[in-house]
Every structure is written in C-alpha cells, then in structure tokens.
Design an enzyme around this catalytic site. Structure first.
Site, PDB file in Angstrom:
ATOM      1  N   TYR A  19       0.893  -1.175   0.168  1.00 39.37           N
ATOM      2  CA  TYR A  19      -0.307  -0.256  -0.424  1.00 39.37           C
ATOM      3  C   TYR A  19       1.167   1.499  -0.228  1.00 39.37           C
ATOM      4  CZ  TYR A  19      -2.911   3.829   1.822  1.00 39.37           C
ATOM      5  OH  TYR A  19      -3.124   5.335   1.494  1.00 39.37           O
ATOM      6  N   HIS A  97       3.495   9.878   1.236  1.00 37.97           N
ATOM      7  CA  HIS A  97       2.597  10.561   0.345  1.00 37.97           C
ATOM      8  C   HIS A  97       2.382  11.781   0.182  1.00 37.97           C
ATOM      9  CE1 HIS A  97       0.832   6.155   0.471  1.00 37.97           C
ATOM     10  NE2 HIS A  97       2.196   6.032   0.148  1.00 37.97           N
ATOM     11  N   GLU A 104       1.741  13.889   3.426  1.00 34.14           N
ATOM     12  CA  GLU A 104       1.586  12.319   4.603  1.00 34.14           C
ATOM     13  C   GLU A 104       2.676  11.821   5.375  1.00 34.14           C
ATOM     14  OE1 GLU A 104      -3.224  11.621   3.310  1.00 34.14           O
ATOM     15  OE2 GLU A 104      -1.565  10.636   2.817  1.00 34.14           O
TER      16      GLU A 104
END
Length: 147
Positions: A19, A97, A104
C-alpha cells in the site's frame, strides 16, 4: 498536522508495504524516508503475535515542508511513542506521500522488540491517546503547522 493510527495490523508484512510504496516499489508520489521495507516485511512475517504491526500517519495540510523538518518530527514522534526504548530494539518504516496535495508521513512499526523478542506495543488507545494528542498540539504550535 494530525496523528491517526490505523486499526490494521494482523496481515502479512507485504500488505502495508505494498500500500505504501507499491508492489513493484513504484507508487507515484511515495518515497521511503527512513527504514527498510524488506526488513519490515521480514520482521512482521516472523512474529507469532496476533497484532503484527502498528501503523498510522502524520498528515499535514501544508505541502511545502522540508525533509529536514520532517526528519526532526519523525524522530521526535519515535521518541514519544516508544519512550525509554533504544532504537536498536525496534524497527520503524517512514514513507512520505505527496499525491494528495499535502504531506503525509505514513509509519509502520512491527510489534516485536528486536532485543528481547517480546511483544512491543507502541500505542494503547485508552492510555496513550492523550499523550499523543498533547505531542501533536506541541508540534503544531512549535512549527506553526495547521491543526
């Protein structure tokens, strides 16, 4: 900045890593800031505990924070969430991110003390919430991050 812990933590190590950085390590807008994704996978997959890892995110509305400042925040967070524990006793993965117009900082912490091989629980919702909330407020004030 806000701190959010995810309820996940029981899957194989590949799930959070895929992810965060993509199964081919090529997720657009993602960059490993600290830690070794393959080592994190091996540690998570080797643990016998039901909850294999703790994960979450430090989410900033700001989009222009220097990597140096982010590093200071990450290291301070590690000291806050694992007080009195030597960095040689745990493993942390930090992935930045920037694909949503803000910064983030995602983290994954295997729930294994590397020195003793005992369970490591970095965050208890009932006990640690107020301490992490206070840390978040202090960091927001100190660095003038939006709350």
């Amino acid at each position: 900045m806000i701190v959010k812990f995810f309820r996940s933590g029981i899957s194989k190590g590949e799930s959070p890593i895929n992810y965060l950085i993509g199964s081919d390590r090529d997720r657009p807008g993602a960059r490993v800031m600290m830690g070794d994704p393959d080592l994190i996978i091996r540690i998570i997959n080797s643990t016998k505990f039901t909850k294999k890892y703790t994960s979450g995110v430090l989410s900033f509305s700001e989009s222009d924070i220097s990597d140096e400042l982010l590093m200071i925040v990450m290291l301070d967070f590690e000291k806050t969430i694992l007080p009195g524990i030597s960095p040689s006793e745990y493993s942390f993965l930090w992935v930045k991110h920037e694909d949503k117009g803000r910064v983030e900082l995602h983290f994954v912490i295997p729930t294994l003390n590397l020195a003793s091989e005992r369970r490591l629980q970095p965050y208890y919702v009932g006990q640690d919430f107020y301490g992490i909330d206070a840390w978040q407020t202090m960091i927001n004030i100190k660095y003038k991050f939006e709350d």
